[in-house]
Scaffold this motif. Structure first.
Motif, PDB file in Angstrom:
ATOM      1  N   UNK A   1       0.855  -1.188   0.031  1.00  0.00           N
ATOM      2  CA  UNK A   1       0.051   0.140  -0.170  1.00  0.00           C
ATOM      3  C   UNK A   1       0.827   1.337   0.077  1.00  0.00           C
ATOM      4  N   UNK A   2       1.846   1.369   0.825  1.00  0.00           N
ATOM      5  CA  UNK A   2       2.692   2.367   0.977  1.00  0.00           C
ATOM      6  C   UNK A   2       3.545   2.911  -0.208  1.00  0.00           C
ATOM      7  N   UNK A   3       4.031   1.696  -0.962  1.00  0.00           N
ATOM      8  CA  UNK A   3       4.663   1.551  -2.234  1.00  0.00           C
ATOM      9  C   UNK A   3       3.706   2.261  -3.338  1.00  0.00           C
ATOM     10  N   UNK A   4       2.437   2.099  -3.351  1.00  0.00           N
ATOM     11  CA  UNK A   4       1.710   2.409  -4.191  1.00  0.00           C
ATOM     12  C   UNK A   4       1.209   3.835  -4.112  1.00  0.00           C
ATOM     13  N   UNK A   5       1.196   4.265  -2.814  1.00  0.00           N
ATOM     14  CA  UNK A   5       1.065   5.603  -2.368  1.00  0.00           C
ATOM     15  C   UNK A   5       2.290   6.721  -2.988  1.00  0.00           C
ATOM     16  N   UNK A   6       3.444   5.795  -2.880  1.00  0.00           N
ATOM     17  CA  UNK A   6       4.620   6.801  -3.552  1.00  0.00           C
ATOM     18  C   UNK A   6       4.462   6.697  -4.947  1.00  0.00           C
ATOM     19  N   UNK A   7       4.324   5.662  -5.545  1.00  0.00           N
ATOM     20  CA  UNK A   7       4.231   5.545  -6.983  1.00  0.00           C
ATOM     21  C   UNK A   7       2.985   5.997  -7.888  1.00  0.00           C
ATOM     22  N   UNK A   8       1.753   5.917  -7.408  1.00  0.00           N
ATOM     23  CA  UNK A   8       0.812   6.320  -8.257  1.00  0.00           C
ATOM     24  C   UNK A   8       0.584   7.717  -8.087  1.00  0.00           C
TER      25      UNK A   8
END
Length: 218
Positions: A191-198
């Motif tokens: 989830x945190x990775x996607x928050x950074x990437x999206x």
């Protein structure tokens, strides 16, 4: 467009806030309007009404009827886009008005029988709060998102919708509530990775952080 029988991203964000016992929505009030704004923009992206490159909206494609909030946001974006063809996502999130905010989505969920309205009084003044008719609904959505994140190779529209939702879960800082303990650690990291990437989720997180900094300084 939103798949048949599927809830929109803003609606699912609200359902994720349902307490698993009483069903009452525990919404992050200080950030909710920003997260819902991100959900509206993400829904426009998933429907093909906008295109996004990096941190900017780079194109518009009117696709007919949207929900009331999405239609209003799209109209404002198109008007602004005529002046500036590359709208920054941070600015877009800020320009989505606080009102009506989540109200139309709460009303739709209530009309569809997924929420009920509880009327209470505080210091003699009436207020309303919402509760899910099936308290575990938020947990079910969270479990579906976790299953999607565990299968990274899925490139279907439904999987991409779940990834957008996951990014916004992280932007709202809901991941610890939804995926607690050691068992939830892999999902929290995803989830945190996607928050950074999206791009949209990242814009929401930056705006929330900026709001918080401005509030602390005032």
């Amino acid at each position: 467009m939103t798949p048949p029988n599927a809830r929109s991203i803003p609606e699912e964000l609200l359902l994720l806030c349902a307490d698993p016992v009483r069903g009452r929505l525990r919404t992050p009030h200080s950030t909710l309007h920003r997260v819902i704004a991100g959900g509206v923009v993400a829904e426009l992206l998933m429907s093909g009404a906008i295109t996004v490159e990096g941190r900017r909206i780079t194109g518009f494609q009117p696709l007919g009827a949207h929900d009331e909030v999405g239609a209003g946001v799209l109209a404002r974006l198109e008007k602004a886009g005529k002046r500036d063809q590359r709208l920054g996502l941070d600015l877009v999130i800020r320009r989505v008005p606080r009102k009506p905010g989540p109200a139309p989505f709460l009303d739709r969920l209530t009309s569809d029988g997924l929420l009920v309205v509880e009327t209470r009084r505080f210091l003699g003044l009436p207020y309303r709060r919402h509760a899910a008719t099936r308290p575990t609904m938020g947990q079910e959505i969270a479990a579906r998102v976790a299953a999607t994140l565990a299968h990274e190779g899925d490139e279907s529209p439904a999987a991409e919708r779940d990834r957008q939702l996951a990014g916004l879960i992280g932007a709202a800082r809901l991941e610890r509530r939804l995926y607690p303990g050691s068992a939830g650690a892999p999902t929290r990291r995803a989830v945190r990775r996607l928050t950074r990437e999206l791009p949209i989720a990242g814009a929401v997180r930056r705006v929330i952080t900026s709001d918080s900094a401005a509030g602390s300084a005032s």
